[in-house]
Write a protein that holds these residues in place. Structure first.
Motif: not given
Lengths: 322, 257
Positions: A230-237
């Protein structure tokens, strides 16, 4: 006290602990807590503190070569902040009964880990930009939720850490922006730094959720509030549009905007490399730890002198009081 | 502009530059300690002092730059001058050595710098006076910090005592230069802008002697003064220091960073 009574007492304590967690209030140093909760926190806070201390090196490397007085002053402040973060975090760990000297000893002899990201080299000035933008950017995604983590001293330390990290991220992005607006050579430096830091930053969030053994318990205890993915996706976005503004290319051929999910889809990092670096075989593992050890050993006589001086002073003031 | 006004402006430029160069070079030396100090708290303290010094250097370079014609920037002054154009004291360019060497260099400079700045707050040049007024508060902390370490190391263990005594002896010959007034110093003093180095010398000596005694250290035997920094005659150390500091802007000039 017989064993039955003992179990009853423990259950009451456990119950209170569970209630505190459920109510969203903080667990404080004097509260009862399960041994594993304590151990998990000491490990996590200790690793976090060590990451700050080791993290001083890749950037400390460029303080003497910063290309303008403004950049030099900013970089000095940033590296100093990291030492400060280390101090808050060691103090938070000490409220759980850990000891800073002992934790540093474990860092020096390899018994405790730090974030693998700091085992990558900084051969180029643009790395100062990429670290601030991506590494501190990823750290913020990880750390902002920690301001609400269940253990009070850790949560409060993180509030302060996050404020400073936000400045670190912005100064890094501004370095990138300046390079990208500069000569073609400078823009090339920026692209090269992005190429080298993108995947390590993606891997800062840890293994995929289905491969992350410690996550479940940490989520249950509200030490961790969101999963790695979830956190990784947030960062990529967040980071992809920032790369677009810079006019740089993210080194991921699988990267694309996904209309259905409303998120970017991204490729799979090289997890083999990730685990190799954790095992101590990254480009700079040995150098980072040996620099740390060397500083510690070279400083031993200074710390001894300070202790001896303090002991003499205490003796004198005691004899004066008598 | 009359000839005397022009010469005053050029004097003011050089006088300001000297102070800026002192702060800059000492800051650069302290930067070399990043992540290497004996204790985390000390890493933070040395960086604090370095940050104060770079702040002072920037104010002073900006003022110097404003006195230049054609105009230059603070970064031109810091990154585009060769060693022979630098006017700092030889003391501040001496290498870090170990912690005792760094503290000896720092203390002797701090014990000079604080009273220097205190006098400068009364300068007829309002900009220099204002910069000095801000810097005095910082220099008080620097002196307190280095004095404490002189005491801790001097009166700590047998080993630290010896290290501190040796470190003092190493930099001692470079301390004399701080009090050698040249023509420019005298002109600036007469104009009510500069500092009286004779007054400074007496204050420095009494402060240093008192501290060394309380730290159980012995004042080194006086030797010949080593001078030349203000005239651009530096020790080899400054060349290396600048080569490292200036590498990027020199290799890619006229770029924004």
């Amino acid at each position: 006290m017989n064993s039955k009574e003992n179990r009853t007492t423990l259950s009451a304590e456990e119950l209170k602990f569970e209630e505190l967690l459920a109510s969203g209030r903080k667990i404080e140093p004097r509260d009862w807590m399960p041994d594993d909760y304590r151990r998990t926190l000491i490990r996590q806070i200790g690793q976090h503190a060590h990451s700050e201390i080791i993290g001083m090196q890749p950037e400390g490397n460029w303080i003497t070569r910063a290309p303008s007085l403004k950049r030099k002053a900013i970089l000095m402040s940033k590296v100093q902040d990291e030492a400060g973060h280390g101090l808050y975090l060691y103090s938070a760990a000490e409220t759980l009964g850990a000891d800073r000297t002992d934790m540093l000893e474990k860092l020096n002899n390899g018994k405790m880990k730090y974030s693998s990201i700091f085992n990558y080299p900084t051969p180029c000035w643009a790395d100062m930009g990429a670290i601030g933008w991506l590494v501190d950017g990823a750290a913020i995604c990880n750390q902002v939720p920690l301001c609400r983590t269940s253990y009070g001293p850790y949560a409060r330390a993180m509030v302060r850490v996050c404020k400073e990290e936000s400045f670190h991220q912005r100064q890094g992005y501004e370095i990138m922006l300046t390079l990208c607006k500069g000569s073609s050579e400078q823009k090339k430096m920026a692209q090269d730094a992005l190429n080298r830091w993108w995947w390590p930053a993606i891997m800062m969030f840890g293994p995929r959720d289905d491969q992350s053994p410690n996550s479940e318990l940490s989520l249950k205890w509200k030490i961790k509030l969101f999963s790695n993915d979830v956190l990784r996706q947030k960062f990529v976005d967040i980071a992809v549009p920032q790369a677009n503004i810079l006019g740089l290319t993210v080194p991921d051929t699988d990267l694309s905007w996904n209309e259905d999910t409303g998120h970017y889809s991204y490729g799979e990092p090289d997890w083999e490399e990730f685990f190799e670096v954790i095992r101590g075989n990254g480009p700079c593992n040995k150098e980072r730890v040996s620099n740390r050890r060397e500083a510690h050993e070279n400083g031993q006589w200074v710390r001894d002198a300070a202790m001896a001086y303090a002991a003499k002073r205490a003796k004198i003031s005691l004899s004066q009081a008598a | 502009m009359s000839a005397s006004a022009a010469s005053t402006k050029s004097d003011l430029f050089t006088y300001t530059l000297r102070q800026a160069d002192n702060s800059m070079v000492l800051c650069q030396r302290l930067c070399e300690w990043a992540a290497r100090a004996p204790e985390l708290e000390e890493d933070i303290a040395l960086t604090n002092i370095g940050l104060d010094l770079i702040g002072q250097a920037r104010s002073l370079y900006q003022y110097s730059a404003s006195l230049c014609d054609p105009k230059v920037s603070e970064d031109d002054l810091a990154f585009m001058r060769d060693a022979h154009q630098w006017t700092n004291l030889l003391l501040v360019e001496q290498p870090n050595g170990d912690f005792a060497d760094t503290i000896a260099r720092q203390y002797f400079y701090d014990a000079w710098h604080l009273p220097f700045l205190e006098q400068l707050t009364r300068s007829h040049d309002t900009t220099l006076a204002a910069i000095a007024a801000k810097s005095v508060k910082e220099a008080k902390y620097h002196l307190r910090h280095s004095s404490m370490w002189i005491k801790r190391l001097g009166d700590g263990t047998e080993y630290s005592h010896q290290r501190m005594q040796d470190a003092i002896a190493t930099v001692w010959p470079f301390t004399k230069e701080m009090f050698v007034a040249d023509e420019l110093d005298l002109r600036m003093l007469e104009a009510g802008i500069g500092v009286d180095l004779d007054v400074l010398k007496r204050a420095w000596e009494s402060q240093v002697v008192a501290l060394l005694i309380s730290a159980t250290l012995t004042k080194p035997i006086d030797s010949e003064a080593i001078t030349g920094g203000r005239q651009g005659q530096h020790t080899e150390y400054l060349h290396d220091l600048l080569a490292e500091m200036q590498v990027l802007p020199r290799s890619m000039p006229n770029r924004q960073w």
